[in-house]
Design an enzyme around this catalytic site. Structure first.
Site, mmCIF file in Angstrom:
data_model
loop_
_atom_site.group_PDB
_atom_site.id
_atom_site.type_symbol
_atom_site.label_atom_id
_atom_site.label_comp_id
_atom_site.label_asym_id
_atom_site.label_seq_id
_atom_site.Cartn_x
_atom_site.Cartn_y
_atom_site.Cartn_z
ATOM 1 N N HIS A 350 9.298 1.412 0.609
ATOM 2 C CA HIS A 350 8.303 2.053 1.471
ATOM 3 C C HIS A 350 7.270 2.791 0.612
ATOM 4 O O HIS A 350 7.626 3.598 -0.239
ATOM 5 C CB HIS A 350 8.957 3.009 2.469
ATOM 6 C CG HIS A 350 7.984 3.504 3.484
ATOM 7 N ND1 HIS A 350 7.679 2.805 4.635
ATOM 8 C CD2 HIS A 350 7.176 4.583 3.489
ATOM 9 C CE1 HIS A 350 6.754 3.445 5.308
ATOM 10 N NE2 HIS A 350 6.425 4.533 4.627
ATOM 11 N N ALA A 351 5.997 2.508 0.852
ATOM 12 C CA ALA A 351 4.927 3.043 0.005
ATOM 13 C C ALA A 351 4.940 4.563 -0.027
ATOM 14 O O ALA A 351 5.084 5.213 1.010
ATOM 15 C CB ALA A 351 3.585 2.554 0.530
ATOM 16 N N HIS A 380 -4.846 4.467 1.493
ATOM 17 C CA HIS A 380 -4.093 5.561 2.115
ATOM 18 C C HIS A 380 -3.369 6.377 1.033
ATOM 19 O O HIS A 380 -3.470 7.609 0.975
ATOM 20 C CB HIS A 380 -3.084 4.982 3.118
ATOM 21 C CG HIS A 380 -2.168 5.998 3.707
ATOM 22 N ND1 HIS A 380 -2.423 6.619 4.901
ATOM 23 C CD2 HIS A 380 -1.015 6.544 3.246
ATOM 24 C CE1 HIS A 380 -1.463 7.493 5.159
ATOM 25 N NE2 HIS A 380 -0.592 7.468 4.167
ATOM 26 N N GLU A 381 -2.645 5.683 0.181
ATOM 27 C CA GLU A 381 -1.839 6.369 -0.844
ATOM 28 C C GLU A 381 -2.718 7.083 -1.863
ATOM 29 O O GLU A 381 -2.411 8.181 -2.306
ATOM 30 C CB GLU A 381 -0.905 5.372 -1.545
ATOM 31 C CG GLU A 381 0.113 4.715 -0.623
ATOM 32 C CD GLU A 381 1.012 5.709 0.086
ATOM 33 O OE1 GLU A 381 1.234 6.804 -0.445
ATOM 34 O OE2 GLU A 381 1.468 5.393 1.199
ATOM 35 N N HIS A 384 -3.737 10.481 -0.860
ATOM 36 C CA HIS A 384 -2.761 11.535 -1.169
ATOM 37 C C HIS A 384 -2.965 12.031 -2.597
ATOM 38 O O HIS A 384 -2.980 13.230 -2.860
ATOM 39 C CB HIS A 384 -1.335 10.992 -1.062
ATOM 40 C CG HIS A 384 -0.862 10.764 0.344
ATOM 41 N ND1 HIS A 384 -0.895 11.735 1.303
ATOM 42 C CD2 HIS A 384 -0.295 9.675 0.945
ATOM 43 C CE1 HIS A 384 -0.374 11.255 2.437
ATOM 44 N NE2 HIS A 384 -0.011 10.009 2.240
ATOM 45 N N GLU A 408 -2.453 12.892 5.406
ATOM 46 C CA GLU A 408 -2.327 11.493 5.832
ATOM 47 C C GLU A 408 -3.668 10.860 6.212
ATOM 48 O O GLU A 408 -3.780 9.643 6.297
ATOM 49 C CB GLU A 408 -1.370 11.387 7.029
ATOM 50 C CG GLU A 408 0.043 11.854 6.752
ATOM 51 C CD GLU A 408 0.728 11.108 5.611
ATOM 52 O OE1 GLU A 408 0.330 9.966 5.321
ATOM 53 O OE2 GLU A 408 1.638 11.685 4.991
ATOM 54 N N HIS A 508 11.107 6.602 8.181
ATOM 55 C CA HIS A 508 10.948 8.051 8.293
ATOM 56 C C HIS A 508 12.121 8.754 8.970
ATOM 57 O O HIS A 508 12.233 9.963 8.881
ATOM 58 C CB HIS A 508 9.628 8.360 9.023
ATOM 59 C CG HIS A 508 8.440 7.773 8.308
ATOM 60 N ND1 HIS A 508 8.210 6.418 8.262
ATOM 61 C CD2 HIS A 508 7.449 8.347 7.592
ATOM 62 C CE1 HIS A 508 7.117 6.179 7.557
ATOM 63 N NE2 HIS A 508 6.629 7.324 7.136
ATOM 64 N N TYR A 518 1.220 11.569 11.380
ATOM 65 C CA TYR A 518 0.523 10.275 11.397
ATOM 66 C C TYR A 518 -0.260 10.083 12.688
ATOM 67 O O TYR A 518 -1.309 9.462 12.705
ATOM 68 C CB TYR A 518 1.502 9.121 11.207
ATOM 69 C CG TYR A 518 2.264 9.175 9.903
ATOM 70 C CD1 TYR A 518 1.633 8.897 8.698
ATOM 71 C CD2 TYR A 518 3.611 9.529 9.869
ATOM 72 C CE1 TYR A 518 2.333 8.947 7.497
ATOM 73 C CE2 TYR A 518 4.313 9.583 8.673
ATOM 74 C CZ TYR A 518 3.663 9.290 7.494
ATOM 75 O OH TYR A 518 4.352 9.349 6.309
HETATM 76 O O1 X8Z Z 1 4.509 5.979 5.799
HETATM 77 C C1 X8Z Z 1 3.307 5.751 5.753
HETATM 78 C C2 X8Z Z 1 2.607 5.695 4.404
HETATM 79 C C3 X8Z Z 1 3.199 6.623 3.426
HETATM 80 S S1 X8Z Z 1 2.869 8.285 3.795
HETATM 81 C C4 X8Z Z 1 2.704 4.292 3.871
HETATM 82 N N1 X8Z Z 1 2.622 5.484 6.883
HETATM 83 C C5 X8Z Z 1 3.264 5.454 8.189
HETATM 84 C C6 X8Z Z 1 4.213 4.280 8.322
HETATM 85 O O2 X8Z Z 1 4.185 3.369 7.484
HETATM 86 O O3 X8Z Z 1 4.995 4.261 9.272
HETATM 87 C C7 X8Z Z 1 1.203 5.198 6.964
HETATM 88 C C8 X8Z Z 1 0.958 4.838 8.388
HETATM 89 C C9 X8Z Z 1 2.136 5.321 9.170
HETATM 90 ZN ZN ZN Z 2 0.857 8.853 3.678
#
Ligand code: X8Z
Ligand code: ZN
Length: 612
Positions: A350-351, A380-381, A384, A408, A508, A518
């Site tokens: 997960h990024a 997105h990254e 941060h 975010e 998450h 988010y």
């Molecule tokens: O988790 C993230 C990022 C890292 S903060 C990749 N996001 C959420 C997800 O993937 O569920 C970005 C969009 C929503």
């Molecule tokens: Zn993020």
């Protein structure tokens, strides 16, 4: 902030003072501002040290998942979070002191610093962190094995299963990939339930009624006010989501048949090209407008055509930020980041963006594939990381976003500038499509940014119920799907078994990352984007704006980033946008032409699904 909590803390403090301190003049003697200042200096120094150690241990644990790295990371994380918790509890004695606004804010941020506060009991604190680290590692290792005709099982991990969801249009294959991934979270449920119990204990020791209430207290307003704000925002965007949902349902019905996709009902979750049905842009082909001149730009195809690899994708991202006048990323970023999934070891794919020392040691950990989805993820990254770099000169506790949704929203606001004009400027696109392609362009954007909204909202609505005890472990899955139906209008593609724990199949939840950020960021990013477009002098329809290369927009952005968490976010928002609250009007302005178009497409179609 959370006044009720402060009142509770104060009462507790006075009682202790009255019963334990004999000397009359000591009763009510307030600690001085100077004492508070010294205490804070020590805390910030200590937490920087412990936080850096813990960050390095988690980096290794996420990049090399083994039992040992897990244990080492849990130990370092326990040391850090126990220290934060101890200081936050000790700091109650300054609740009544006369402090400057910045110092008072530091105490507030200290109290809210953890997303899972450990209980004071050391065994329980260690148990809680082990559970947390273990759950995240299990998600990272998640593997689904299926029988094949040969003797050997075929084993697939999340990126393999996501590829099937993205590329296959065979409902059987989609269903298997969806179900396969959702088997990995079954064993998590009892440990997750115990984790909830322990973190609630820690939250109560800080004066919150549970961890959910603690999360809702982190927005410079009371938890009740935040709940009202979220409801207001959802009411603003919901009509647009209903239009998009109805349109998607018609298109998926045409593709897969109304047997699978009932015209007035919920849409099964495995048909959206994404494991959680949170981003529908991968099934653009199914959703595309009929007109032959529909056009639009397929970024995945552009990346493939130019053979843009993972590192080059990140270079494009960096190039955008430097075009605004921001610094290049440090050399160590390129040496220490992970850009592609390694073949020979387990990693958490997960990024994520990392700031190891709250100075220059910033890194990405991503398993990139050359798709439009990951092109956005890169921006997105990097958002941060540029935030981290911009506030590094502030005191330790102010090194954070104005609130977590600001963090975010930065990279996403930048990514809204990835327009055809921009893609041509950087040599990825040869011809800018004619304005008749705008609907297609906006539809692609909406399938990502708007489809996400109800998902962004419901994860924490589920967790709030879990943390408050309104939903018990036996009903975790049932409550999850009730919310998925209510907000997203989607259904589980097959009957759940009593063992299923589908929330655990979303990063998450096992990683315990709050999610309201988010939802808010999706809305806020359009406010940032509009502000930067204005600063860049753009005057056309909002969705055509790219502020690439605008030093003015860059200065505006940097001024916001440099403020970090040092002042209430409402002030930072006002300085950036001239607006006093998070509001969907910028988002609705951006999508206005698409909204009209969807209404026309949906004429005669019933909106909704009867359970919303
Ligand atoms: O988790 C993230 C990022 C890292 S903060 C990749 N996001 C959420 C997800 O993937 O569920 C970005 C969009 C929503
Ligand atoms: Zn993020």
């Amino acid at each position: 902030m959370n006044r009720r909590t402060h009142a509770t803390l104060l009462t507790g403090l006075l009682l202790v003072a009255a019963t334990t301190v004999g000397a009359q003049q000591r009763v009510g003697a307030r600690p001085t501002a100077a004492e508070a200042q010294r205490f804070m200096e020590k805390i910030e120094k200590d937490l920087l040290d412990l936080g850096t150690r813990s960050g390095r241990a988690s980096w290794v644990a996420a990049n090399f998942i083994t039992d040992d790295t897990e244990e080492l990371s849990a130990q370092a994380q326990t040391a850090y979070s126990v220290a934060v918790q101890r200081y936050a509890v000790e700091a109650k004695r300054f609740d009544d002191a006369q402090l400057s606004a910045p110092l008072r804010r530091k105490f507030l941020l200290l109290k809210l610093a953890l997303v899972a506060p450990p209980p004071g009991n050391p065994e329980e604190a260690a148990e809680m962190t082990r559970l947390q680290v273990g759950l995240e590692a299990d998600y990272g290792k998640g593997t689904y094995c299926r029988k094949t005709a040969g003797s050997k099982d075929e084993c697939l991990q999340l990126p393999d299963l996501e590829k099937i969801l993205r590329e296959s249009r065979d409902p059987k294959a989609l269903l298997e990939a969806w179900q396969g991934w959702h088997t990995i979270s079954r064993p998590m449920r009892p440990r997750y339930a115990r984790f909830v119990e322990l973190s609630n204990k820690g939250a109560r020791e800080l004066g919150f009624s549970n961890t959910g209430e603690m999360w809702r207290s982190a927005y410079d307003m009371s938890p009740q006010e935040l709940e009202r704000e979220l409801e207001r925002l959802w009411t603003q965007v919901r009509p647009f989501y209903l239009q998009l949902h109805a349109y998607a349902r018609t298109k998926l019905g045409e593709k897969y048949g109304t047997q699978l996709v009932p015209p007035n009902g919920l849409i099964p979750a495995h048909l959206f090209g994404n494991m959680w049905a949170q981003d529908w842009s991968n099934v653009y082909d199914v959703m595309a407008p009929k007109a032959s001149n529909a056009g639009g730009v397929d970024i995945s195809a552009l990346l493939a055509a130019k053979q843009v690899d993972a590192k080059a994708m990140v270079k494009y991202g960096e190039g955008f930020f430097t075009s605004l006048g921001l610094q290049k990323l440090p050399e160590t970023f390129w040496q220490r980041s992970l850009f592609v999934k390694p073949r020979d070891r387990e990693v958490v794919c997960h990024a994520s963006a990392w700031d190891l020392d709250t100075q220059d040691d910033v890194r990405l950990k991503v398993c990139l594939v050359p798709t439009s989805e990951d092109f956005i993820v890169v921006h997105h990254e990097l958002g941060h990381l540029y935030y981290d770099l911009a506030y590094k000169k502030l005191p330790y506790l102010f090194r954070g976003g104005a609130n977590d949704s600001f963090h975010e929203a930065i990279g996403d606001a930048v990514a809204l500038s990835i327009t055809p004009t921009y893609l041509k400027q950087v040599g990825l696109l040869a011809e800018i499509p004619p304005p008749s392609g705008d609907t297609a362009l906006l539809l692609r954007q909406a399938l990502d940014r708007v489809a996400f909204l109800p998902f962004g909202l419901l994860i924490d609505r589920w967790r709030w119920k879990v943390f408050s005890g309104e939903v018990s472990p036996a009903d975790y899955n049932k409550a999850w799907w009730e919310l998925r139906a209510k907000y997203q209008g989607i259904s589980r593609p097959s009957e759940a078994t009593p063992e299923d724990f589908d929330p655990g199949a979303k990063f998450h939840v096992p990683a315990n990352t709050p999610y309201t950020r988010y939802f808010l960021a999706r809305i806020l990013q359009f406010q940032f984007y509009r502000a930067m477009c204005r600063e860049a002098g753009f005057t056309g329809p909002l969705y055509r704006c790219s502020f690439y290369g605008s030093k003015e927009a860059g200065r505006k952005l940097e001024a916001m980033l440099e403020k970090g968490a040092g002042q209430p976010w409402q002030k930072t928002l006002f300085e950036m946008t001239g607006e006093r609250q998070i509001d969907a009007n910028a988002m609705l302005e951006y999508f206005e032409p698409l909204s009209k178009w969807l209404e026309a497409q949906n004429k005669g179609t019933k909106l909704g699904w009867g359970q919303e």
